[in-house]
Design an enzyme around this catalytic site. Structure first.
Site, short mmCIF file in Angstrom:
data_model
loop_
_atom_site.label_atom_id
_atom_site.label_comp_id
_atom_site.label_asym_id
_atom_site.label_seq_id
_atom_site.Cartn_x
_atom_site.Cartn_y
_atom_site.Cartn_z
N ASP A 26 0.81 -1.22 0.00
CA ASP A 26 0.00 0.00 0.00
C ASP A 26 0.85 1.27 0.00
O ASP A 26 2.01 1.27 0.42
CB ASP A 26 -0.87 0.03 1.27
N HIS A 170 3.61 -2.41 3.14
CA HIS A 170 3.67 -1.07 2.56
C HIS A 170 4.94 -0.86 1.76
O HIS A 170 6.03 -1.21 2.22
CB HIS A 170 3.60 -0.02 3.68
ZN LIG Z 1 -2.61 3.04 3.31
#
Ligand SMILES: [Zn+2]
Length: 201
Positions: A26, A170
């Site tokens: 992400d 992430h």
């Molecule tokens: Zn996020």
């Protein structure tokens, strides 16, 4: 098992004895971490899901193209990564459409089959995303890499993955070099234990 397209997808099906895991990244694209991650995934021949933030797409369209060219799957992760929990449906729709437009500007024609709400705060976004052709993408395991605890800790954190589990990681939102290093260590380790790497269908 037939699932409602409005359900938040947290796991994918896998055959007994053949566990698979879905890696999702992400908040990017975010050089140089995304580039290094793409090198790792290409080397290991692993496909993943990248949940993109619109303003990052505008800043780094070349990285979006590389993500698509390498066969990864795209998710819409909003334009500014604002918390949508209290937003009206129209506000959500405007944001998601704007994000889809900039993704299409960076990688024309690339499908965006998934939406992941910032912070996992879905609010009223699920029917809006579904109406725009995107399935809500959740996770079975969040590794906690937003507060980098060290590569070893990240690798250990992945041991909580269940067969078919979607794992939240992430590549953007800060220095993610530890995440990339952990993923590079983790893929061969999971493979040695019989795991395969999938993207949701
Ligand atoms: Zn996020």
């Amino acid at each position: 098992m037939v699932t409602d397209p409005g359900d938040v997808l947290e796991t994918v099906e896998c055959a007994p004895g053949a566990p698979s895991v879905v890696l999702t990244f992400d908040d990017g694209p975010h050089p140089p971490d995304t580039d290094t991650l793409l090198d790792v995934l290409a080397h290991e021949q692993v496909r993943a899901v990248f949940c993109l933030v619109g303003e990052q797409v505008v800043a780094h369209p070349d990285v979006v193209r590389r993500i698509v060219d390498q066969g990864h799957v795209l998710g819409n992760h909003s334009f500014h990564h604002h918390d949508m929990q209290e937003w009206a449906p129209d506000q959500v729709r405007e944001d998601l459409q704007r994000t889809l437009e900039v993704i299409d500007g960076a990688a024309p024609g690339a499908p965006v089959p998934y939406f992941r709400a910032p912070f996992g705060h879905w609010g009223r976004a699920i029917p809006v995303a579904t109406g725009l052709g995107m399935r809500p993408l959740g996770w079975q395991l969040a590794v906690g890499d937003w507060d980098p605890p060290g590569v070893g800790e990240l690798v250990n954190g992945m041991t909580g993955v269940a067969p078919g589990g979607i794992v939240l990681l992430h590549d953007g939102g800060g220095d993610r070099s530890q995440t990339v290093e952990a993923v590079a260590a983790l893929i061969p380790r999971l493979r040695a234990d019989g795991w395969t790497f999938a993207v949701p269908g």
